[in-house]
Design a protein around this motif. Structure first.
Motif, PDB file in Angstrom:
ATOM      1  N   PHE A 263      16.983   4.725  -8.308  1.00  0.00           N
ATOM      2  CA  PHE A 263      18.266   4.741  -9.035  1.00  0.00           C
ATOM      3  C   PHE A 263      18.648   3.317  -9.448  1.00  0.00           C
ATOM      4  N   ARG A 264      18.378   2.366  -8.569  1.00  0.00           N
ATOM      5  CA  ARG A 264      18.709   0.970  -8.876  1.00  0.00           C
ATOM      6  C   ARG A 264      17.924   0.480 -10.107  1.00  0.00           C
ATOM      7  N   ASP A 265      16.643   0.875 -10.197  1.00  0.00           N
ATOM      8  CA  ASP A 265      15.841   0.489 -11.379  1.00  0.00           C
ATOM      9  C   ASP A 265      16.456   1.092 -12.646  1.00  0.00           C
ATOM     10  N   ASP A 266      16.858   2.359 -12.538  1.00  0.00           N
ATOM     11  CA  ASP A 266      17.444   3.026 -13.712  1.00  0.00           C
ATOM     12  C   ASP A 266      18.764   2.371 -14.116  1.00  0.00           C
ATOM     13  N   LEU A 267      19.523   1.978 -13.092  1.00  0.00           N
ATOM     14  CA  LEU A 267      20.789   1.281 -13.375  1.00  0.00           C
ATOM     15  C   LEU A 267      20.525  -0.006 -14.134  1.00  0.00           C
ATOM     16  N   GLU A 268      19.459  -0.693 -13.729  1.00  0.00           N
ATOM     17  CA  GLU A 268      19.129  -1.942 -14.430  1.00  0.00           C
ATOM     18  C   GLU A 268      18.739  -1.659 -15.876  1.00  0.00           C
ATOM     19  N   LEU A 269      17.981  -0.578 -16.057  1.00  0.00           N
ATOM     20  CA  LEU A 269      17.613  -0.203 -17.438  1.00  0.00           C
ATOM     21  C   LEU A 269      18.875   0.090 -18.249  1.00  0.00           C
ATOM     22  N   ALA A 270      19.787   0.848 -17.629  1.00  0.00           N
ATOM     23  CA  ALA A 270      21.017   1.224 -18.340  1.00  0.00           C
ATOM     24  C   ALA A 270      21.842  -0.019 -18.655  1.00  0.00           C
ATOM     25  N   SER A 271      21.944  -0.932 -17.689  1.00  0.00           N
ATOM     26  CA  SER A 271      22.795  -2.102 -17.956  1.00  0.00           C
ATOM     27  C   SER A 271      22.147  -3.004 -18.997  1.00  0.00           C
ATOM     28  N   ALA A 272      20.807  -3.091 -18.991  1.00  0.00           N
ATOM     29  CA  ALA A 272      20.133  -3.883 -20.032  1.00  0.00           C
ATOM     30  C   ALA A 272      20.363  -3.232 -21.399  1.00  0.00           C
ATOM     31  N   TRP A 273      20.327  -1.901 -21.423  1.00  0.00           N
ATOM     32  CA  TRP A 273      20.546  -1.195 -22.705  1.00  0.00           C
ATOM     33  C   TRP A 273      21.962  -1.479 -23.219  1.00  0.00           C
ATOM     34  N   VAL A 274      22.930  -1.386 -22.320  1.00  0.00           N
ATOM     35  CA  VAL A 274      24.333  -1.596 -22.729  1.00  0.00           C
ATOM     36  C   VAL A 274      24.532  -3.028 -23.230  1.00  0.00           C
ATOM     37  N   ALA A 275      24.002  -3.992 -22.486  1.00  0.00           N
ATOM     38  CA  ALA A 275      24.185  -5.391 -22.887  1.00  0.00           C
ATOM     39  C   ALA A 275      23.551  -5.633 -24.255  1.00  0.00           C
ATOM     40  N   SER A 276      22.379  -5.063 -24.471  1.00  0.00           N
ATOM     41  CA  SER A 276      21.695  -5.257 -25.750  1.00  0.00           C
ATOM     42  C   SER A 276      22.471  -4.561 -26.875  1.00  0.00           C
ATOM     43  N   TYR A 277      22.945  -3.356 -26.615  1.00  0.00           N
ATOM     44  CA  TYR A 277      23.695  -2.610 -27.642  1.00  0.00           C
ATOM     45  C   TYR A 277      24.950  -3.373 -28.062  1.00  0.00           C
ATOM     46  N   VAL A 278      25.689  -3.830 -27.057  1.00  0.00           N
ATOM     47  CA  VAL A 278      26.954  -4.494 -27.374  1.00  0.00           C
ATOM     48  C   VAL A 278      26.688  -5.780 -28.175  1.00  0.00           C
ATOM     49  N   SER A 279      25.566  -6.450 -27.890  1.00  0.00           N
ATOM     50  CA  SER A 279      25.324  -7.704 -28.617  1.00  0.00           C
ATOM     51  C   SER A 279      24.757  -7.457 -30.020  1.00  0.00           C
TER      52      SER A 279
END
Ligand code: PLP
Length: 427
Positions: A3-19
């Protein structure tokens, strides 16, 4: 993958999307049915990895997203899924709170009443009002009219021709007749209509079309005299009142019976979050408080399910709390002021061009304007089809006009200038 790996994927996706959201076409370039055609017709039999979902988010969903978080989204009322709001939504899902009663979530309930009171203070509204969070202004207005109906059943709801259609819908839902009141030259509700048969008057601070402000003080005086409930719809423009120099927009609202404003419109809070205040909580309570045996009340505690239509209540207070703390009153004022400055600047460019005209007063961050010779509906659509900007059109007194609504925290002067360039090129 954990789950922690998936969370990292999700947070990387969000950070990239917002930028990078500002580099995407603002309006989705899909036809009806396009997204559906790419989705399987039946649910998966076997569980899938998160990576597969994220891949389809990029490939299937993203092309069908109209990017409300784009800095050049200027349609309807632009809003912001801000950083604190995004972070809060993640934590809200993790906590999975249902703040239906105090017992169901003591912290959810007490944070909610606290942050709506913080917001009340920021807007300069009277001390002692009850406030809570609903999903949308539509629901908040249903709740307000249900309370008004307890006070005086069976009458008419009066609102201006420029009131949002959600007001008529709310009147219909609570079984009250709805009548539209004429407007003056500045798109404000006239005050010389009869009140003898009224259950409620709904005044708007910041109408959907032109952001006009109804004469709330005079309406409040008449409603008090007639014993009629006054509800104020400040869904969009209420946010302006965080700036002392814009608090005039809520003049008279201290005498209203209820008021709704949407942090999910111009207060940098992601969908959805709408705050309803009332000085007559006992009438909301009478309208909504049913206490089944399995949800017995706790002594000395408030059960927020008793003040609105829903039983289950999301933990929206957390994101409002984060937003208020992240920006502080100072940061909120700065953003609101900047949006008002940008709107006035845009209006000055329109004024200076003989081919265009501003068609309504623009006290906040929204400007209604038109090209004098073009089909303005087609023009707004053409500008939006470039993918560079998204603007909506409307019809004011039978004349087509374009609306530029600024409300995203990432919108800069360059973005507004780009909108003007695109519109002129399209014209
Ligand atoms: N009131 C006004 C003035 C609005 O502009 C809108 C929506 O744009 C609403 C109410 C309805 O808001 P909601 O979508 O939160 O129901």
């Amino acid at each position: 993958m954990t789950f922690r790996d998936d969370l990292e994927l999700a947070s990387a996706w969000v950070a990239s999307y917002v930028s990078r959201v500002g580099d995407l076409p603002v309006q989705a370039r899909v036809q009806p049915g396009d997204v559906r055609a790419k989705l399987p017709a039946a649910p998966p039999e076997h569980g899938e990895p998160f990576e597969a979902m994220l891949r389809d988010l990029d490939e299937v969903i993203l092309p069908g997203i109209t990017h409300w978080n784009h800095p050049r989204f200027f349609a309807w009322f632009a809003n912001t899924g801000s950083e604190p709001g995004i972070l809060a939504e993640l934590l809200v899902a993790a906590l999975n709170v249902n703040a239906m009663t105090w017992l169901a979530s003591p912290a959810g309930t007490e944070l909610e009443v606290t942050v709506v009171d913080w917001l009340r203070q920021l807007l300069g509204l009277p001390d002692g009002w009850h406030g809570h969070i609903e999903d949308t202004a539509s629901t908040a207005t249903i709740a307000a009219l249900a309370a008004a109906r307890v006070q005086r059943p069976g009458g008419v709801v009066y609102a201006s021709r420029e009131a949002n259609f959600s007001v008529e819908k709310a009147a219909r839902l609570v079984g009250l007749e709805y009548r539209k009141v004429d407007i003056d030259d500045a798109y404000r509700m006239r005050t010389d209509f009869p009140l003898a048969d009224a259950t409620a008057v709904v005044a708007t601070v910041g109408t959907t079309g032109t952001t006009s402000v109804d004469p709330v003080a005079e309406l409040a005086r008449r409603c008090e005299e007639a014993g009629v409930w006054l509800h104020v719809d400040a869904a969009y423009a209420g946010s302006a009142a965080v700036c002392p120099e814009l608090q005039w927009c809520l003049d008279g609202c201290e005498r209203a019976d209820s008021l709704v404003m949407n942090p999910h419109k111009w207060l940098f809070t992601p969908m959805d979050c709408s705050v309803l205040w009332t000085r007559k909580p006992e009438l909301l309570h009478e309208a909504f408080a049913l206490v089944p045996e399995y949800l017995a009340a706790t002594q000395d505690a408030v059960d927020l399910k008793d003040f609105g239509p829903a039983l289950g209540r999301r933990f929206r207070a957390l994101k409002l709390w984060f937003v208020l703390r992240w920006y502080g009153a100072e940061g909120l004022r700065e953003l609101i002021r900047e949006h008002v400055r940008l709107a006035q600047l845009f209006a000055s460019w329109v004024d200076a061009d003989p081919d265009w005209e501003v068609v309504a007063p623009h006290p906040f961050s929204t400007v209604c304007f038109r090209h004098k010779a073009a089909d303005n509906h087609a023009l707004a659509a053409a500008a939006s089809a470039t993918g560079e900007v998204f603007v909506a059109s409307t019809t004011l007194r039978g004349v087509a006009a374009i609306r530029l609504a600024i409300g995203n925290s990432r919108t800069t002067e360059d973005d507004v200038r780009r909108a003007w360039e695109v519109l002129r090129a399209c014209a």
